[in-house]
Scaffold this active site. Structure first.
Site, PDB file in Angstrom:
ATOM      1  N   GLY D 172       0.822  -1.196   0.000  1.00  0.00           N
ATOM      2  CA  GLY D 172       0.000   0.000   0.000  1.00  0.00           C
ATOM      3  C   GLY D 172       0.861   1.252   0.000  1.00  0.00           C
ATOM      4  N   CYS D 173       0.237   2.375  -0.314  1.00  0.00           N
ATOM      5  CA  CYS D 173       0.996   3.622  -0.433  1.00  0.00           C
ATOM      6  C   CYS D 173       1.508   4.088   0.934  1.00  0.00           C
ATOM      7  CB  CYS D 173       0.163   4.696  -1.117  1.00  0.00           C
ATOM      8  SG  CYS D 173      -1.532   4.858  -0.513  1.00  0.00           S
ATOM      9  N   TYR D 174       0.609   4.161   1.924  1.00  0.00           N
ATOM     10  CA  TYR D 174       1.070   4.573   3.250  1.00  0.00           C
ATOM     11  C   TYR D 174       2.154   3.624   3.775  1.00  0.00           C
ATOM     12  CZ  TYR D 174      -2.858   7.918   3.783  1.00  0.00           C
ATOM     13  OH  TYR D 174      -3.738   8.959   3.652  1.00  0.00           O
TER      14      TYR D 174
END
Lengths: 366, 366, 366, 366
Positions: D172-174
């Site tokens: 995921g990005c985070y």
């Protein structure tokens, strides 16, 4: 599959920007690299397989690393430090992009070795008539001889002249967005030379990187305003190109607007049909084989976002509710097709490399 | 000094919105309060000393507190909960703002008690010709009798009719921005009815609060695009108003653009001078005494930011580079003068309170 | 109904800003009116029934109409022209808002007649310890006597001292957004003085209207960056307020970020619970009767948009996933509650008019 | 010079995307290509010399040209029409990017031929513990066998496992923005596992292209708000990665914020030093040779704009004013290093082509 891809990847090494400094590559200087158009040249050349940046100049920033001025470009490897123009070793330079402010380039370009091919992004060599230049830019032209030699270069419209040019005057952003759609139509007599009304909208980067109150975020965000109504310096450049295409004097109404966006330009152009042409006729033809100009099908709406970060020009033609009229919409990225991208496209042509080399990025959307 | 100010402050108590519910105040219903125009009415009425919101409706949100729909309006005290229209007790209502979607208001308004004054912000009663309505809005008008009674209300242009109206059709945002500058000029014969070209730019709030992909932040930010070229529903409304002013059929070219801003609207209008009028003539006159219309001096550039959050309309007139033509720029806040502000201005007139009451906010800048 | 509303409207005349110049009103000077906070005072006073702007100063813009500097404020009637501070006739002034840059106000305020009440929006009188001032603002304090007299004024926290003050030091925007939620909790011993971590996000207007490259639209839009990590001048002001509340030295971690928005400020504050307090305890109490502070129910998310253009502060408290910790979110409009709005609130208190007078605008949303 | 450049340009032909369809290239399917991450894969592959897009799927858009869904990608030549997943001819596919929504990919991936290498951009295979998956994503995992085989792939941290993987769970990005800076520090014992506080700010594109009211331009522009405090689904993914690095259970405080920008993500991370490490120690080491991770010198401020459109991660470390603590700032483009770019980076590794192939774009700035 891995084996297949690995084999294919071998020639891809050349794609890695700046990693190897093959002697066969063209050696490029960027003059005035501390502004947005200079930076944009560097951004695009990072993906160019046969152009290498060998000199970057910035008079007030000389001595600094380029990443001191544009910290994000620390990732562009092999980019040299900034030097003063006077300190460039021209023996190692094949071609130059000149990104200096208007009125500062004439004497500099006149002083360069003749073997250096030049694409000048300033307005200094765009106007054929030096009197017109003096009128709109407020000073006597100091290199009139060089002016005669300069080739005005919207690549799609002046490809042959560009090919053999030593000095190309790279067009302004508004003039590019207007001439690409209109020149073929005027040449074909499909639109009238009368009552051409251009309502243009530009992103803020066109105004450069100098600190000005009216360009602050707080003054620009969430609003729109026109500026330079009837007095914008791109007007004579537009009229020069359209007049040449029409074979007659063309005057236009041109109203630029400043928009809350960093990049992008739309010209909404109101024209009168002529010569029996229909609205559909305006869409046909000239650009079918051009890699960077896309004429949309009937009803297609070009967004400036569709060309963000790219060298493309999207054009669409709509029937006007007023009989006998049409509305032409043309969008570009003002920093790419409207400046640095077209400059590279021109140099590709001048140096005989495939015209699209280094310029096939797709739009950054969203 | 304190004593002086304290004394003066006494009457100011009335200014505190909703704190007292004086029986002398007009009792206002807002129908369709869960959209942006309904919310904007509530925002503005918070500073209105003699209008009290007594009913708010929202069919799908009925039962909720208004601050469940617009959390920021928890600060607007004495705002009632949302109910269904069918549940409004009309005996306690003096006037209503109708902020329902187009085509839904006809039967509802026909069913209201005749004692209730109504300002309808939908398009349902704007077009005098119900056939034109049917053509552009795609359905037979279901309250043609009421249509005859409705008064179209750009306050500055129709003040007298508004004063005695029971039902005012509040104008669209684009039509307001266009008619305010053009109607006096057409009435005076100073511009031609031919070749009026309107290039309009609107903030996104004009499209409402419904979830649509093309209105997502990611699809709107940092770009511009036109839409509804030649087919926008505000076109017949504009033409109706201009034709009436000119005493002749007027057709216009109208191209709206969607801009990355929440509020604000600019119409850049290209006109041909007529009747011997000069550009300066276009600036003189009619609006000198109007509190909400400001015609700028020569050279003044109206920004949409100058009217953000306000009921003002700024107008400027420029000479065109094309001889015999002029460029008129008109800016409003689409949600205020283009919708809810003008609605309140109209109701002020209808109920005989000073026209500027509750509407003298200055622009939120930056 | 019309009759009822008309009757009620009579006292509303006072609401029309600047139309009448009743001698009973307090006469206000705004020093340094050409920046954003000065302009914001003028915007808000347009709706203030008992404060009249009688003098506006701007050293470099003296002689100009205020609308030459802020064209949108041509609609603010009865606003005087800009003059130099030296040219203000103080005999006709009851109170002054001082919106001058830091370090320029000390001598000016020392020279004013003692009868003039002053709210100073600069940092010059905020720090009680002049050595701390010298350390963070880089210069010896030139009015240490006046410093002793100054009252630091977050209205909700220092109302009684403000009431009798002659000079109020109006707090900074970050310190306001942090102290409002934290001071009562520290006073009650509900959070620890250790490990208070403040991650703050601010709109760009906080940086003022001076032309700086890093504040250009093109440098700010579509991105975020921190600045002044560990060295922002609001840090000692925050620590002074929190230490006072805790009765012990408090050091905080404070990281401000610059956001692509013109107005608005959010402080996301990470704290450790203390004294047996629960997360719910943090929400109870102190602000229940305050008109401008709204503590949201559990789960409520404050957006900066909810307070845009208003004097409100929205606060929410969340349990942290880390046991024994909580997350406090506080939003204000940096130009209103963080500057000019709170300044007016303070002057309302100082002059004995109802505290909310002229400050009950609802948020401009969207 | 022209001759030199022409010679060098020859191998550059391979750079022209999609112009030739060499049989040696890897043939790529993109499942779920009508969302932003699918589109971003196509954008990036346009400059990839050895990956060819041979299939694009979109269940509701099947049958359409890709440019009907993303009009700007009409310029991406040789991109096939959208089909349904069931209609893909897998015999001609070497590898697939799976850009489908969470919870929809498990059965689909389980059904693919084993010869197809897969990079899955959904969350379905990121969490090693299927019970944790069920808890946070609300459903029983339907392909637990495949889950065991999946390799979690932050390329810089798991390169060796990725190299031999058949199925890579793209992070995921985070989690990418947090693990890249923190994992080496936890592995080296330089920061404490206690009290890690992550204040993250994300662009809106992370929320996808579905029409939702809270993502409208009007709801997002000019403001900030947090969301999912304590309940965001990326939390267990972050904790899984950090726990593994620390060899102990790590719990974090994680508060994401939604920002008015389309792309970009900043995690501001507050940590406690451990093991005698100094702030400078946190900057040294691990990433010196990594092409996509740039650790800035002391004092360097990473802007999200610096990585817009790129696969880079910029990291900076600041001393905190609180003794014994540090502040780590990490920025990425959520759609590139946070999604599609890292997916391509992973597939490059899986297929044995140079890791940076097709990913050396410089940031689009401004």
């Amino acid at each position: 599959m891995s084996a297949r891809a690995q084999a294919a990847a071998a020639p891809a090494v050349a794609e890695a920007p700046g990693r190897t400094h093959a002697t066969e590559k063209a050696r490029i200087a960027v003059l005035g690299a501390s502004g947005y158009t200079g930076e944009e040249v560097v951004r695009l050349l990072a993906l160019h397989p046969v152009f290498d940046v060998t000199a970057l100049t910035g008079e007030t920033q000389a001595g600094k690393a380029f990443s001191d001025v544009f910290p994000h470009l620390v990732t562009a490897t092999n980019v040299p430090r900034l030097v003063k123009i006077a300190d460039v070793d021209w023996s190692g330079v094949d071609a130059a992009f000149c990104c200096l402010p208007h009125a500062t380039t004439q004497e500099i370009l006149a002083s360069l070795p003749r073997k250096v091919r030049v694409v000048d992004l300033s307005a200094d060599f765009r106007l054929r008539n030096v009197d017109t230049y003096a009128e709109w830019y407020g000073g006597t032209h100091r290199a009139p001889e060089l002016q005669k030699e300069a080739v005005y270069g919207i690549t799609e419209l002046h490809r042959e002249e560009v090919r053999s040019a030593r000095l190309v005057a790279n067009p302004g952003c508004y003039p590019t967005s207007v001439q690409l759609p209109l020149v073929p139509l005027l040449q074909a007599g499909m639109i009238s030379t009368e009552d051409i009304i251009i309502d243009a909208k530009s992103g803020v980067s066109g105004a450069g990187r100098s600190a000005k109150q009216n360009l602050l975020y707080t003054e620009i965000a969430e609003g729109i305003n026109c500026y330079g109504v009837g007095s914008h310096r791109h007007m004579p450049e537009i009229e020069q190109g359209l007049s040449e295409a029409a074979g007659a004097d063309v005057r236009v109404s041109f109203t630029p607007h400043l928009m809350p966006m960093s990049r992008g330009m739309q010209s909404t152009i109101y024209v009168r049909l002529d010569g029996g042409a229909s609205v559909d006729d305006l869409r046909s033809g000239r650009y079918a084989e051009e890699p960077f100009v896309h004429v949309m099908n009937a009803g297609g709406v070009p967004h400036t976002r569709y060309v963000r970060g790219t060298n493309y020009n999207f054009i669409s033609v709509f029937p006007d509710r007023l009989p006998g009229r049409a509305i032409i919409i043309s969008v570009i990225d003002n920093l790419v097709k409207g400046a640095s991208g077209q400059a590279i496209q021109n140099l590709n042509v001048m140096l005989g490399v495939p015209e699209t080399t280094g310029l096939l990025q797709q739009a950054l959307f969203p």
